[in-house]
Enzyme design. Sequence first.
Site, PDB file in Angstrom:
ATOM      1  N   SER A 169       7.161   0.018  -1.820  1.00  0.00           N
ATOM      2  CA  SER A 169       7.514   1.180  -1.672  1.00  0.00           C
ATOM      3  C   SER A 169       9.113   1.574  -2.080  1.00  0.00           C
ATOM      4  CB  SER A 169       6.923   2.394  -0.735  1.00  0.00           C
ATOM      5  OG  SER A 169       7.424   3.589  -0.929  1.00  0.00           O
ATOM      6  N   ALA A 170       9.684   2.159  -2.843  1.00  0.00           N
ATOM      7  CA  ALA A 170      11.033   2.153  -3.050  1.00  0.00           C
ATOM      8  C   ALA A 170      11.695   2.754  -1.838  1.00  0.00           C
ATOM      9  CB  ALA A 170      11.590   2.638  -4.473  1.00  0.00           C
ATOM     10  N   CYS A 175       2.901  10.405   7.931  1.00  0.00           N
ATOM     11  CA  CYS A 175       1.900  10.609   7.422  1.00  0.00           C
ATOM     12  C   CYS A 175       0.872  11.399   8.189  1.00  0.00           C
ATOM     13  CB  CYS A 175       1.203   9.588   6.769  1.00  0.00           C
ATOM     14  SG  CYS A 175       1.915   8.714   5.449  1.00  0.00           S
ATOM     15  N   THR A 220       3.280   7.956 -18.711  1.00  0.00           N
ATOM     16  CA  THR A 220       4.628   7.674 -18.772  1.00  0.00           C
ATOM     17  C   THR A 220       5.479   7.369 -17.593  1.00  0.00           C
ATOM     18  OG1 THR A 220       4.650   9.485 -20.499  1.00  0.00           O
ATOM     19  CG2 THR A 220       6.678   8.692 -20.001  1.00  0.00           C
ATOM     20  N   THR A 222       1.379   4.075  -1.495  1.00  0.00           N
ATOM     21  CA  THR A 222      -0.053   4.777  -1.192  1.00  0.00           C
ATOM     22  C   THR A 222      -0.977   4.462  -2.503  1.00  0.00           C
ATOM     23  OG1 THR A 222       0.572   6.412   0.513  1.00  0.00           O
ATOM     24  CG2 THR A 222      -1.535   7.014  -0.879  1.00  0.00           C
TER      25      THR A 222
END
Length: 380
Positions: A198-199, A325, A238, A70
């Site tokens: 996307s993982a 979603c 980070t 996204t």
Amino acid sequence: MIYLDYLSTTPCDPAVVKTMLPWFGEDFGNPHSPHGPGRKAADALERARESVVRLLGVETREIVFTSGATEANNLAIKGAARHLARLGDPRRRIVTVATEHKCVLESVRDLKSGGFEAVVLGVDCEGRVDPEALREALKVPTLLVSIMAANNETGVLQDIPQLAAIVKERGALMHVDLAQMAGKMPVSLRDVDLASVSAHKMYGPKGIGALYVRRKPRVRLEPLFSGGGQERGLRSGTLATPLIVGFGEAADLAAVTMGDEAARQVFLRDDLWAQLREGLPGIVLNGAGAPRLAGALNVCLPEGCRALDVLEACPDVAASTGSACTAAEIAPSYVLTAMGLSAEKASRCLRLSVGRSTSKADIDRAASLLIAAARACQPN
């Protein structure tokens, strides 16, 4: 519980979890710090980046880590449009497709407030884009085109090489949402300028993804937010070492297993469809004439069988009626209505998807439970 919702998300592979664990506590250094623990984390991040690079067949400097597809989609679409507009590019047209993920459609629509023109192409009854319709849309100078490789509800595949070549001919940027395809089948990014991954769609952790940004010829983006300038200034913040390490492991596993796993999933998917078709006369396979992802099955139940009623009557099967979603929405699937289904027919559709953990026994039991639930929901 029989899980048949792998298009929604996949479980972390045990090897992925094992790889991530040390980076939560033992090796917790900030990868952007100059000391030993920081450098160790930074090295781990770069090894993971190389894994994603190998999976996609791109260069190391072309991968930017994000929180998921996204964010990657938003960065690609908004970042490219705003950067070119700031440089004085007169083009304002952005082209996408009616069956795209919500985050792509909303990103394109959000840009309208900045003076951009959103053009949303329709699809045929199989859910595919007509190349001639794309050519027609591109007669007006176009800045960017965004088309997903594999649909998140039906699994239908677009012919990205053909469509990307058309876009390149017209000089527009080509963005591809690869969230559903990456890690499941080989991808080609020839003529593609931007691509989102996307993982958690490929047995990695949630909360991490990546954006491919072409280096030659170089594609430039305006960042979505300001910060310390990490990821070459495109995505400040980070970096999440544990999640990225897990992403890299998931990419390595996918590269090794995708061929055999795809063949196995096709067998299980087709077996499930055959059993449902025999047990429920009148059931229809959506997108039947188009190429699809190996594990994807989207079906329209016989008249009188609302999909939500069937799922409620079948609690031992985890499936869905559409995209996760939009699961909270009462409206019918916009993907299916774009393919020509009426709202009533769309309300009878189930999204079923098999994955690495699915067995033949799971398919047999799921088919039996779904058939029984659908028959019970039919009016007498």
